[in-house]
Write a protein that holds these residues in place. Structure first.
Motif, short mmCIF file in Angstrom:
data_model
loop_
_atom_site.label_atom_id
_atom_site.label_comp_id
_atom_site.label_asym_id
_atom_site.label_seq_id
_atom_site.Cartn_x
_atom_site.Cartn_y
_atom_site.Cartn_z
N SER A 1 0.05 9.40 3.52
CA SER A 1 0.22 8.42 4.77
C SER A 1 0.70 8.54 6.22
CB SER A 1 1.32 7.00 3.94
OG SER A 1 1.64 6.19 4.84
N ARG B 1 -9.89 7.99 -3.49
CA ARG B 1 -10.59 7.36 -4.21
C ARG B 1 -10.72 7.70 -5.63
NH1 ARG B 1 -9.62 1.80 -3.69
NH2 ARG B 1 -9.48 1.36 -1.37
N TRP C 1 -4.51 -0.47 -9.17
CA TRP C 1 -3.90 -0.03 -8.20
C TRP C 1 -3.21 -1.48 -7.22
CZ3 TRP C 1 -1.88 4.11 -6.39
CH2 TRP C 1 -2.10 4.36 -5.07
N GLN C 2 -4.11 -1.89 -7.38
CA GLN C 2 -4.72 -3.48 -6.67
C GLN C 2 -2.49 -4.36 -6.68
OE1 GLN C 2 -7.77 -5.32 -7.37
NE2 GLN C 2 -9.37 -4.55 -6.36
N LEU D 1 4.07 -3.64 -4.17
CA LEU D 1 5.30 -2.81 -2.80
C LEU D 1 5.40 -4.37 -1.93
CD1 LEU D 1 3.23 0.43 -2.60
CD2 LEU D 1 5.11 -0.17 -3.62
N LYS D 2 4.21 -4.96 -1.75
CA LYS D 2 3.68 -5.18 -0.11
C LYS D 2 5.56 -6.45 -0.40
CE LYS D 2 -1.10 -4.55 1.57
NZ LYS D 2 -1.73 -5.21 1.67
N VAL E 1 -3.42 10.17 -1.65
CA VAL E 1 -3.46 8.83 -3.05
C VAL E 1 -5.51 9.55 -2.33
CG1 VAL E 1 -4.32 6.91 -3.19
CG2 VAL E 1 -2.54 7.41 -2.39
N PHE F 1 0.05 -2.62 -8.38
CA PHE F 1 0.76 -2.03 -7.71
C PHE F 1 1.04 -1.90 -6.81
CE2 PHE F 1 1.67 2.51 -5.52
CZ PHE F 1 3.40 2.43 -5.80
N ILE F 2 -0.15 -2.04 -5.17
CA ILE F 2 0.08 -2.20 -4.06
C ILE F 2 0.23 -3.61 -3.79
CG2 ILE F 2 -0.76 -2.58 -1.88
CD1 ILE F 2 -0.93 0.32 -3.20
N ALA F 3 0.52 -4.63 -4.65
CA ALA F 3 0.81 -6.22 -4.40
C ALA F 3 2.09 -5.88 -4.56
CB ALA F 3 -0.01 -7.37 -5.40
#
Length: 61
Positions: free
Chosen positions: A7, A21, A47-48, A54-55, A19, A50-52
């Protein structure tokens, strides 16, 4: 596994992860300081989610 990315928020930090792919559009995560230590993987839906989370601040203290 290829295309590992760190990041842009990690610049100069000492607790970074990378990270990459996976072939099924999921993700793999590893410790930047211990790349040989292995990695864990998540499916694309995991993963989707997890990211959601976090956001939306689910893991904020």
């Amino acid at each position: 596994m290829s295309n590992w990315r760190t990041s842009s928020f990690s610049q100069g930090a000492e607790n970074c992860v990378e990270v990459g792919r996976t072939s099924d559009a999921g993700a793999a995560v590893r410790d930047t300081k211990d790349r040989a230590g292995g990695h864990f993987t998540a499916t694309a839906p995991q993963w989707q989610n997890f990211i959601a989370a976090l956001k939306t601040g689910r893991f904020d203290r």
